[in-house]
Design a protein around this motif. Structure first.
Motif, mmCIF file in Angstrom:
data_model
loop_
_atom_site.group_PDB
_atom_site.id
_atom_site.type_symbol
_atom_site.label_atom_id
_atom_site.label_comp_id
_atom_site.label_asym_id
_atom_site.label_seq_id
_atom_site.Cartn_x
_atom_site.Cartn_y
_atom_site.Cartn_z
ATOM 1 N N GLU A 8 36.412 34.209 39.404
ATOM 2 C CA GLU A 8 35.825 33.312 38.549
ATOM 3 C C GLU A 8 34.412 33.802 38.243
ATOM 4 O O GLU A 8 33.703 34.049 39.107
ATOM 5 C CB GLU A 8 35.863 31.752 39.174
ATOM 6 C CG GLU A 8 35.036 30.927 38.359
ATOM 7 C CD GLU A 8 34.809 29.503 38.863
ATOM 8 O OE1 GLU A 8 36.211 28.654 38.920
ATOM 9 O OE2 GLU A 8 33.981 28.948 39.232
ATOM 10 N N GLU A 56 37.936 32.706 34.038
ATOM 11 C CA GLU A 56 38.686 32.984 35.237
ATOM 12 C C GLU A 56 39.929 33.953 34.513
ATOM 13 O O GLU A 56 40.407 34.035 33.623
ATOM 14 C CB GLU A 56 39.142 31.942 35.831
ATOM 15 C CG GLU A 56 40.123 31.072 35.035
ATOM 16 C CD GLU A 56 40.540 29.733 35.351
ATOM 17 O OE1 GLU A 56 39.964 29.246 36.649
ATOM 18 O OE2 GLU A 56 41.357 29.017 35.111
ATOM 19 N N ARG A 89 44.210 29.798 39.058
ATOM 20 C CA ARG A 89 43.449 29.311 37.918
ATOM 21 C C ARG A 89 43.304 27.709 38.002
ATOM 22 O O ARG A 89 44.056 27.171 38.122
ATOM 23 C CB ARG A 89 44.092 29.768 36.797
ATOM 24 C CG ARG A 89 44.188 31.304 36.538
ATOM 25 C CD ARG A 89 45.082 31.624 35.258
ATOM 26 N NE ARG A 89 45.206 32.814 35.290
ATOM 27 C CZ ARG A 89 44.638 33.949 34.254
ATOM 28 N NH1 ARG A 89 43.468 33.360 33.625
ATOM 29 N NH2 ARG A 89 44.892 35.118 34.436
#
Length: 130
Positions: A8, A56, A89
């Motif tokens: 991220e 991400e 995610r």
């Protein structure tokens, strides 16, 4: 089978003052298209020339994206909020940039002053004409 490590990159920045609202909207559409093609998910907020974004995706893609953003002269006062591996995610269902675009929204026909526009698109926006 080797799986790609997810990372991220979260940041905030102030956009250069010479970008017109139409350019900001075009930039948002282009970013969304590029990110979708590269397997990047996330969220973007644009308000008063301030961008807050979480990206991400695969580490190699996010590293290249972060390098581009950090050297892009359209971004000023960049603040990195997070940069590192993630277990999964958070925005896996992100199908479009969700963003607040009060300045850009005001330039759109029928928009009220100070308008807040949150977009969640089911299909990608059409590319802007060249």
């Amino acid at each position: 089978m080797v799986t790609e490590r997810l990372v991220e990159f979260s940041f905030a920045s102030r956009l250069a003052g010479d970008l017109a609202p139409a350019q900001l909207m075009r930039l948002a559409r282009q970013s969304w298209g590029d990110n979708t093609r590269l397997g990047v998910t996330g969220v973007m907020r644009l308000h008063d020339r301030r961008i807050e974004q979480v990206c991400e995706g695969p580490s190699v893609v996010i590293l290249a994206l972060a390098a581009r953003i950090l050297t892009d002269m359209r971004h000023r006062e960049i603040e990195i909020r997070a940069f590192g591996p993630i277990p999964a995610r958070r925005f896996a269902d992100w199908r479009a940039a969700g963003f607040e675009a009060s300045a850009a929204a005001m330039a759109m026909p029928g928009a009220a002053p100070g308008a807040l526009r949150l977009h969640r698109l089911a299909r990608p926006p059409r590319p802007a004409p060249l």
